[in-house]
Write a protein that holds these residues in place. Structure first.
Motif, PDB file in Angstrom:
ATOM      1  N   GLY A 145      -7.481 -49.017 -32.797  1.00  0.00           N
ATOM      2  CA  GLY A 145      -7.372 -47.821 -31.971  1.00  0.00           C
ATOM      3  C   GLY A 145      -8.061 -48.068 -30.644  1.00  0.00           C
ATOM      4  N   ILE A 146      -7.467 -47.542 -29.572  1.00  0.00           N
ATOM      5  CA  ILE A 146      -8.059 -47.668 -28.233  1.00  0.00           C
ATOM      6  C   ILE A 146      -8.038 -46.256 -27.646  1.00  0.00           C
ATOM      7  CG2 ILE A 146      -7.806 -48.752 -25.946  1.00  0.00           C
ATOM      8  CD1 ILE A 146      -5.943 -50.831 -27.673  1.00  0.00           C
ATOM      9  N   THR A 147      -9.206 -45.747 -27.263  1.00  0.00           N
ATOM     10  CA  THR A 147      -9.272 -44.312 -26.960  1.00  0.00           C
ATOM     11  C   THR A 147      -9.840 -44.026 -25.568  1.00  0.00           C
ATOM     12  OG1 THR A 147     -11.349 -44.287 -28.245  1.00  0.00           O
ATOM     13  CG2 THR A 147      -9.363 -43.548 -29.365  1.00  0.00           C
ATOM     14  N   PRO A 148      -9.539 -42.820 -25.028  1.00  0.00           N
ATOM     15  CA  PRO A 148      -9.934 -42.460 -23.661  1.00  0.00           C
ATOM     16  C   PRO A 148     -11.291 -41.770 -23.618  1.00  0.00           C
ATOM     17  CG  PRO A 148      -8.541 -40.743 -24.535  1.00  0.00           C
ATOM     18  CD  PRO A 148      -8.721 -41.754 -25.652  1.00  0.00           C
ATOM     19  N   PHE A 149     -11.770 -41.515 -22.398  1.00  0.00           N
ATOM     20  CA  PHE A 149     -13.108 -40.920 -22.256  1.00  0.00           C
ATOM     21  C   PHE A 149     -13.124 -39.432 -22.555  1.00  0.00           C
ATOM     22  CE2 PHE A 149     -11.474 -39.633 -18.103  1.00  0.00           C
ATOM     23  CZ  PHE A 149     -12.049 -38.383 -17.947  1.00  0.00           C
ATOM     24  N   ASN A 150     -11.964 -38.756 -22.432  1.00  0.00           N
ATOM     25  CA  ASN A 150     -12.059 -37.293 -22.342  1.00  0.00           C
ATOM     26  C   ASN A 150     -12.299 -36.580 -23.669  1.00  0.00           C
ATOM     27  OD1 ASN A 150      -9.375 -37.914 -22.986  1.00  0.00           O
ATOM     28  ND2 ASN A 150      -8.650 -35.975 -22.171  1.00  0.00           N
ATOM     29  N   ASP A 205     -13.891 -53.519 -22.546  1.00  0.00           N
ATOM     30  CA  ASP A 205     -12.865 -53.175 -21.568  1.00  0.00           C
ATOM     31  C   ASP A 205     -11.614 -54.003 -21.844  1.00  0.00           C
ATOM     32  OD1 ASP A 205     -13.750 -55.656 -20.767  1.00  0.00           O
ATOM     33  OD2 ASP A 205     -14.702 -54.967 -18.905  1.00  0.00           O
ATOM     34  N   LYS A 206     -10.893 -54.348 -20.783  1.00  0.00           N
ATOM     35  CA  LYS A 206      -9.611 -55.047 -20.946  1.00  0.00           C
ATOM     36  C   LYS A 206      -9.749 -56.332 -21.773  1.00  0.00           C
ATOM     37  CE  LYS A 206      -5.815 -56.798 -18.021  1.00  0.00           C
ATOM     38  NZ  LYS A 206      -5.158 -57.309 -19.158  1.00  0.00           N
ATOM     39  N   GLU A 207     -10.874 -57.042 -21.590  1.00  0.00           N
ATOM     40  CA  GLU A 207     -11.069 -58.301 -22.321  1.00  0.00           C
ATOM     41  C   GLU A 207     -10.991 -58.053 -23.837  1.00  0.00           C
ATOM     42  OE1 GLU A 207     -14.721 -60.338 -21.272  1.00  0.00           O
ATOM     43  OE2 GLU A 207     -14.405 -61.903 -22.777  1.00  0.00           O
ATOM     44  N   SER A 222      -2.883 -47.917 -32.155  1.00  0.00           N
ATOM     45  CA  SER A 222      -2.755 -46.545 -31.642  1.00  0.00           C
ATOM     46  C   SER A 222      -3.529 -46.488 -30.342  1.00  0.00           C
ATOM     47  CB  SER A 222      -3.391 -45.536 -32.606  1.00  0.00           C
ATOM     48  OG  SER A 222      -2.718 -45.514 -33.823  1.00  0.00           O
ATOM     49  N   PHE A 223      -2.897 -45.988 -29.312  1.00  0.00           N
ATOM     50  CA  PHE A 223      -3.561 -45.893 -28.000  1.00  0.00           C
ATOM     51  C   PHE A 223      -3.446 -44.466 -27.483  1.00  0.00           C
ATOM     52  CE2 PHE A 223      -3.265 -45.603 -23.402  1.00  0.00           C
ATOM     53  CZ  PHE A 223      -4.387 -46.307 -22.978  1.00  0.00           C
ATOM     54  N   VAL A 224      -4.498 -43.990 -26.835  1.00  0.00           N
ATOM     55  CA  VAL A 224      -4.438 -42.738 -26.071  1.00  0.00           C
ATOM     56  C   VAL A 224      -5.155 -42.996 -24.750  1.00  0.00           C
ATOM     57  CG1 VAL A 224      -5.108 -40.308 -25.962  1.00  0.00           C
ATOM     58  CG2 VAL A 224      -4.376 -41.276 -28.141  1.00  0.00           C
TER      59      VAL A 224
HETATM   60  P1  NAD Z   1      -7.572 -45.011 -19.362  1.00  0.00           P
HETATM   61  O1  NAD Z   1      -6.127 -45.314 -19.493  1.00  0.00           O
HETATM   62  O2  NAD Z   1      -8.273 -45.426 -18.115  1.00  0.00           O
HETATM   63  O3  NAD Z   1      -8.410 -45.674 -20.570  1.00  0.00           O
HETATM   64  C1  NAD Z   1      -8.032 -45.499 -21.907  1.00  0.00           C
HETATM   65  C2  NAD Z   1      -8.503 -46.706 -22.705  1.00  0.00           C
HETATM   66  O4  NAD Z   1      -7.823 -47.868 -22.226  1.00  0.00           O
HETATM   67  C3  NAD Z   1      -9.993 -46.985 -22.597  1.00  0.00           C
HETATM   68  O5  NAD Z   1     -10.481 -47.366 -23.865  1.00  0.00           O
HETATM   69  C4  NAD Z   1     -10.056 -48.131 -21.606  1.00  0.00           C
HETATM   70  O6  NAD Z   1     -11.158 -48.991 -21.822  1.00  0.00           O
HETATM   71  C5  NAD Z   1      -8.764 -48.875 -21.867  1.00  0.00           C
HETATM   72  N1  NAD Z   1      -8.254 -49.571 -20.674  1.00  0.00           N
HETATM   73  C6  NAD Z   1      -8.381 -49.178 -19.375  1.00  0.00           C
HETATM   74  N2  NAD Z   1      -7.785 -50.059 -18.563  1.00  0.00           N
HETATM   75  C7  NAD Z   1      -7.262 -51.028 -19.352  1.00  0.00           C
HETATM   76  C8  NAD Z   1      -6.501 -52.219 -19.083  1.00  0.00           C
HETATM   77  N3  NAD Z   1      -6.163 -52.576 -17.850  1.00  0.00           N
HETATM   78  N4  NAD Z   1      -6.119 -52.962 -20.144  1.00  0.00           N
HETATM   79  C9  NAD Z   1      -6.450 -52.609 -21.396  1.00  0.00           C
HETATM   80  N5  NAD Z   1      -7.161 -51.500 -21.696  1.00  0.00           N
HETATM   81  C10 NAD Z   1      -7.560 -50.708 -20.688  1.00  0.00           C
HETATM   82  O7  NAD Z   1      -7.732 -43.431 -19.606  1.00  0.00           O
HETATM   83  P2  NAD Z   1      -9.020 -42.536 -19.424  1.00  0.00           P
HETATM   84  O8  NAD Z   1      -9.288 -42.360 -17.973  1.00  0.00           O
HETATM   85  O9  NAD Z   1     -10.100 -42.989 -20.303  1.00  0.00           O
HETATM   86  O10 NAD Z   1      -8.486 -41.151 -20.037  1.00  0.00           O
HETATM   87  C11 NAD Z   1      -7.783 -40.201 -19.286  1.00  0.00           C
HETATM   88  C12 NAD Z   1      -6.281 -40.352 -19.463  1.00  0.00           C
HETATM   89  O11 NAD Z   1      -5.950 -40.252 -20.842  1.00  0.00           O
HETATM   90  C13 NAD Z   1      -5.498 -39.243 -18.794  1.00  0.00           C
HETATM   91  O12 NAD Z   1      -4.359 -39.818 -18.191  1.00  0.00           O
HETATM   92  C14 NAD Z   1      -5.106 -38.322 -19.926  1.00  0.00           C
HETATM   93  O13 NAD Z   1      -3.951 -37.552 -19.715  1.00  0.00           O
HETATM   94  C15 NAD Z   1      -4.892 -39.316 -21.016  1.00  0.00           C
HETATM   95  N6  NAD Z   1      -4.977 -38.686 -22.320  1.00  0.00           N
HETATM   96  C16 NAD Z   1      -3.820 -38.499 -23.001  1.00  0.00           C
HETATM   97  C17 NAD Z   1      -3.844 -37.869 -24.224  1.00  0.00           C
HETATM   98  C18 NAD Z   1      -2.582 -37.661 -24.990  1.00  0.00           C
HETATM   99  O14 NAD Z   1      -2.674 -37.310 -26.147  1.00  0.00           O
HETATM  100  N7  NAD Z   1      -1.417 -37.856 -24.426  1.00  0.00           N
HETATM  101  C19 NAD Z   1      -5.063 -37.437 -24.769  1.00  0.00           C
HETATM  102  C20 NAD Z   1      -6.237 -37.659 -24.056  1.00  0.00           C
HETATM  103  C21 NAD Z   1      -6.173 -38.298 -22.818  1.00  0.00           C
END
Ligand code: NAD
Length: 497
Positions: A145-150, A205-207, A222-224
């Motif tokens: 799983g790879i997840t966002p900050f929000n 991060d990306k690495e 799974s990615f968000v």
């Molecule tokens: P982000 O895409 O910057 O990062 C998400 C994940 O991807 C993090 O774990 C990050 O370390 C990793 N990542 C970032 N750049 C990467 C790269 N070049 N290669 C590989 N991995 C990388 O998103 P964010 O800023 O953390 O979160 C906000 C975004 O997430 C918004 O666009 C929001 O709409 C979206 N979001 C979507 C949902 C949904 O269910 N659709 C839910 C929550 C957030």
């Protein structure tokens, strides 16, 4: 003293001393925490731990796996204050909002507790003479799983509780911007009785992500996160033979019909547009007002209501919302307000320079209301992800729906109306995955599934709920006959029927 957030591998907290970066408190703009950024070897170590734990966990009866989740749920509730504090300090969201996020995460754990029922499979007796057939849903193996900050608590819990009760082992790469609550939550799993290696965390991060996308031992991802990264994740994981679901960004519109109860719509829009500083993928960021009368009333009522909003630090529960995540993001949000103004929109309430006493270096943006927005403007096309509500004026419901259907994103939407026929037409024809009718944030409950359409989701199956069970298992269909002893059948060369 600086604290470093490390990794959780095979039940042990480790720091590989590879690279690290600062984690900020967005309310103060300061940092007393670093997050370790995993090397390729560290991620491989986590995958190896998950791979080693898989055979025994896969064979653990689903009821026993579910019991771990029952205990985990209790621990989440018992430690809710600590979790919400960690979320507040690194994300900035106010304690009541963090509590809501955690509760929605817990609901996914509750759903995962029904694993024995979810994994019962399908059975047909006598599909042919003396032949029975059934389908089982078997675990995939190591999933990532790879997840966002929000949503540092809720979004990881969209994934790992269900993946784990389905018999998989897990490697999670949380957001590097607010990693502490996620790591804390994962540690509770050990206390709940989860065997070491079943759940692993690699910060990075990306690495780190690149290893999860290419290592052949990882069977599904799974990615968000944001759409450009979601698209990259989906393409790379798929090219490497993995099952992938990648949920991306959004631009969620609310149609305000001429017959709507405007006072109610404004109350709903306030929370949905500005709650969590607009940093929600389901935030309503565009109000589409049908007719100038509705638009004028909406703007006046909204402007008055916004005067009562308070932006500030997470620990003061009287605040409505907090800062945005980073200084760079603050500048980006302000840049979008500047560009809307340059391109001809009217700034009705300007949040570009909010005063937050005692937190002058925080990454704050005040609630902003923009009128006369058009679909050509950059601020309309992009996801702003800040406390900014834009209003577009249209002449008809058809025009409003066309606008939504033409947008590249299709995550959530809502209609405010008293007309049942209009609402039904809207939900039937709108090209969006999650629809609210007088419900501003139609985030599906844990026993449905979450996902947008168009460029808000790459992949076939939505997150959590019934789709989650399908995503984290593979179907195997078994057809069985036990011939009576001594009975022999002749060879048949026609297709079995
Ligand atoms: P982000 O895409 O910057 O990062 C998400 C994940 O991807 C993090 O774990 C990050 O370390 C990793 N990542 C970032 N750049 C990467 C790269 N070049 N290669 C590989 N991995 C990388 O998103 P964010 O800023 O953390 O979160 C906000 C975004 O997430 C918004 O666009 C929001 O709409 C979206 N979001 C979507 C949902 C949904 O269910 N659709 C839910 C929550 C957030």
């Amino acid at each position: 003293m600086t604290n470093t957030v490390g990794h959780l591998i095979n039940g042990e907290l480790i720091n590989d001393n590879h690279r690290s970066q600062a984690v900020f408190n967005p309310a103060t703009g300061g940092s007393d925490t670093q997050v370790a950024l995993a090397s390729k070897q560290t991620v491989e170590q986590a995958i190896s731990a998950a791979q080693a734990a898989f055979p025994e966990w896969r064979n653990t009866p689903p009821m026993k796996r579910a019991r771990v989740m029952f205990r985990f749920k209790e621990l989440l509730e018992k430690n809710a204050d600590t979790i919400c504090q960690l979320i507040g300090k690194e994300h900035g969201k106010i304690s009541h909002d963090a509590a809501g996020e955690l509760q929605r995460g817990i609901e996914n754990v509750e759903f995962a507790c029904s694993a024995p029922e979810l994994l019962k499979g399908e059975h047909s007796r006598n599909v042919g003479p003396g032949i029975d057939s059934w389908s089982e849903f078997q675990a995939l193996g190591v999933v990532a799983g790879i997840t966002p900050f929000n949503f540092p608590a809720m979004v990881p819990m969209w994934m790992f509780p269900l993946a784990i009760v389905c018999g998989n082992t897990f490697v999670l790469k949380p957001s590097e911007r607010d990693p502490s609550s996620t790591l804390y939550i994962a540690q509770l799993l050990k206390e709940a009785g989860l065997p070491d290696g079943v759940m692993n965390i690699v910060n990075g991060d990306k690495e780190a992500v690149d290893v999860l996308l290419t290592d052949e031992r990882v069977k599904a991802v799974s990615f968000v996160g944001s759409t450009p990264i979601a698209e990259h994740i989906y393409a790379t994981a798929s090219a490497n033979g993995k099952r992938c679901q990648a949920l991306g960004g959004a631009k969620n519109h609310a149609i305000v019909m001429p017959d709507a109860d405007i006072d109610n719509a404004v109350n709903q829009l306030l929370g949905a547009a500005f709650g969590s500083s607009g940093e929600r993928c389901m935030a309503l960021s565009v109000a589409v007002a049908v007719g100038d009368e509705a638009a004028d009333k909406l703007i006046t009522t909204m402007k008055n209501a916004m005067a009562g909003l308070s932006v500030g630090v997470y620990s003061d529960a009287t605040n409505d919302f907090g800062p945005v995540i980073t200084k760079a993001h603050q500048e980006k949000v302000v840049g979008f307000i500047d560009s809307a103004e340059r391109q001809g929109a009217s700034i009705v309430v300007d949040g570009r320079a909010p005063k937050v006493a005692g937190y002058e270096n925080g990454f704050f943006v005040g609630a902003t209301l923009i009128d006369d927005v058009t679909k050509e403007m950059d601020s309309y096309k992009a996801e702003i992800f800040g406390p900014v509500l834009q209003v577009i004026r249209v002449k008809s419901m058809q025009e409003a729906m066309q606008l939504i259907n033409d947008h590249e994103y299709g995550n959530g939407t809502c209609i405010f109306t008293r007309d049942g026929e209009a609402a039904r037409y809207f939900s039937d024809h709108i090209e969006v995955g999650m629809v609210g009718i007088n419900v501003p944030l139609p985030v599906p409950v844990a026993y449905h599934s979450f996902g947008g359409w168009k460029r808000s989701l790459f992949g076939d199956l939505h997150a959590y709920g019934p789709d989650g069970v399908r995503f984290y298992t593979k179907r195997k269909t078994i057809t069985q006959r036990w011939p009576s002893s001594g009975v022999r059948e002749g060879a048949s060369f026609s297709f079995p029927s």
